[in-house]
Design an enzyme around this catalytic site. Structure first.
Site, mmCIF file in Angstrom:
data_model
loop_
_atom_site.group_PDB
_atom_site.id
_atom_site.type_symbol
_atom_site.label_atom_id
_atom_site.label_comp_id
_atom_site.label_asym_id
_atom_site.label_seq_id
_atom_site.Cartn_x
_atom_site.Cartn_y
_atom_site.Cartn_z
ATOM 1 N N ASN A 7 0.922 -1.202 0.034
ATOM 2 C CA ASN A 7 0.029 0.113 0.079
ATOM 3 C C ASN A 7 0.920 1.096 0.039
ATOM 4 O OD1 ASN A 7 -1.432 2.364 0.882
ATOM 5 N ND2 ASN A 7 -2.941 1.164 1.627
ATOM 6 N N GLU A 34 -3.905 1.779 -3.062
ATOM 7 C CA GLU A 34 -4.095 3.186 -2.766
ATOM 8 C C GLU A 34 -2.902 3.882 -3.856
ATOM 9 O OE1 GLU A 34 -5.387 5.268 0.793
ATOM 10 O OE2 GLU A 34 -4.437 3.783 2.089
ATOM 11 N N ASP A 149 -3.662 -4.888 1.327
ATOM 12 C CA ASP A 149 -4.050 -4.238 2.568
ATOM 13 C C ASP A 149 -5.390 -4.974 3.082
ATOM 14 O OD1 ASP A 149 -4.558 -2.774 4.698
ATOM 15 O OD2 ASP A 149 -4.409 -0.833 3.612
ATOM 16 N N ASN A 151 -6.643 -4.506 6.007
ATOM 17 C CA ASN A 151 -7.062 -3.814 7.201
ATOM 18 C C ASN A 151 -7.542 -4.398 8.353
ATOM 19 O OD1 ASN A 151 -6.564 -0.796 6.800
ATOM 20 N ND2 ASN A 151 -7.737 -0.890 4.881
ATOM 21 N N ASP A 220 -1.222 -6.134 6.476
ATOM 22 C CA ASP A 220 -0.789 -6.510 5.016
ATOM 23 C C ASP A 220 -0.354 -7.816 5.056
ATOM 24 O OD1 ASP A 220 -0.927 -3.493 3.730
ATOM 25 O OD2 ASP A 220 0.076 -3.258 5.462
ATOM 26 N N ASP A 249 2.863 4.813 4.737
ATOM 27 C CA ASP A 249 2.618 4.282 6.303
ATOM 28 C C ASP A 249 2.536 2.781 6.290
ATOM 29 O OD1 ASP A 249 0.244 4.729 4.558
ATOM 30 O OD2 ASP A 249 -0.789 5.262 6.539
ATOM 31 N N HIS A 250 2.653 2.376 4.933
ATOM 32 C CA HIS A 250 2.857 0.732 4.941
ATOM 33 C C HIS A 250 4.117 0.376 4.351
ATOM 34 C CE1 HIS A 250 -1.745 -0.235 5.454
ATOM 35 N NE2 HIS A 250 -1.703 1.014 5.080
#
Length: 259
Positions: A7, A34, A149, A151, A220, A249-250
């Site tokens: 991501n 994303e 991802d 989540n 992830d 951020d991943h």
DNA sequence: ATGGTGGCCACGCCA
């Protein structure tokens, strides 16, 4: 074959990081989430120049997924789909294709915002539709990879502070139940085949110096069907790109298979 | 209990 999931929270901003990572790690298939750009803005030429082909399903501002792959090793994907067959969704969160004899799903599961919210119900409904689609594919394919991802942190050892996160978004029983129903179709969380530690994370909030403190979650995932588990040689979260300037951020997650 | 950071885009939404 080496596959990876990342991501990247805006492909426009992160393109240099992605190209650098491709050059260093040479995956055969990379799934991006994303991308946050419409299809007419996808930087396909930059990937062509790096020796990779692309397939993408994007939209303006939000969401967006893509495959970046080596045509000279895995060929062109067949049976490409960019929607859930059992759920009408305007958000671009899925791309799946068959590379050789391996069916690969690249997923951006809805975040869900907070337990009990409308977005949470959307997340649970979306996961139900995903399970139905994957279940149909298990009758046609032995080799299946589900990556992306999710989540969802599968277990408490996937959370830096399980007590603080208990029952919250990405950790609630209903979300974990949906993930479990998918894995019960015959999938294994490949990182856990190789690593049982409780400090491996793939996402760290931008706030409060979370990465420096390793306050993360492992959301992830790369899941493999039985035929993929038996040939899986390694699975790893590469946290190095999270330490770069202007990082996603991943972190990327990769898995390597003997075939 | 609140707010903190980042991307997109130009203000608030989403994560």
């Amino acid at each position: 074959m080496k596959v990876a999931s990342w991501n990247i929270n805006s492909l426009r901003v992160r393109l240099p990081h992605v190209l650098e990572w491709l050059d260093k790690h040479q995956p055969d298939v990379l799934g991006l989430q994303e991308t946050k750009l419409p299809d007419h803005d996808f930087p396909a030429d930059a990937f062509f120049d790096a020796g990779y082909d692309v397939r993408f399903s994007g939209q303006k501002t939000y969401n967006g997924v893509a495959f970046v792959f080596r045509d000279d090793s895995v060929g062109q994907p067949d049976e490409l789909v960019t929607s859930l067959s059992e759920y009408e969704d305007s958000q671009k969160r899925i791309i799946a294709g068959t590379f050789g004899d391996t069916r690969i799903y690249n997923l951006y599961v809805p975040n869900g915002q907070s337990v009990g919210s409308e977005k949470y119900e959307y997340k649970l409904d979306w996961l139900t539709a995903l399970r139905l689609q994957v279940e149909a594919d298990t009758k046609q394919f032995d080799k299946i990879v589900l990556m992306g991802d999710f989540n969802i942190a599968p277990e408490d050892r996937d959370i830096h502070d399980p007590e603080r996160w208990n029952g919250k978004i990405m950790c609630s029983d209903a979300e974990r139940g949906q993930l479990q129903q998918i894995t019960e179709l015959g999938f294994t969380d490949l990182l856990r085949k190789h690593n049982d530690s409780n400090d491996v994370f793939s996402w760290w909030d931008y706030r409060m110096g979370a990465f420096e403190r390793n306050n993360g979650l492992r959301i992830d995932l790369v899941l493999g069907s039985a035929a993929m588990v038996s040939v899986c040689e390694a699975c790893h979260v590469d946290s190095a790109p999270r330490a770069l300037d202007r990082p996603s951020d991943h972190a990327p997650v990769w898995a390597k298979f003997a075939q």
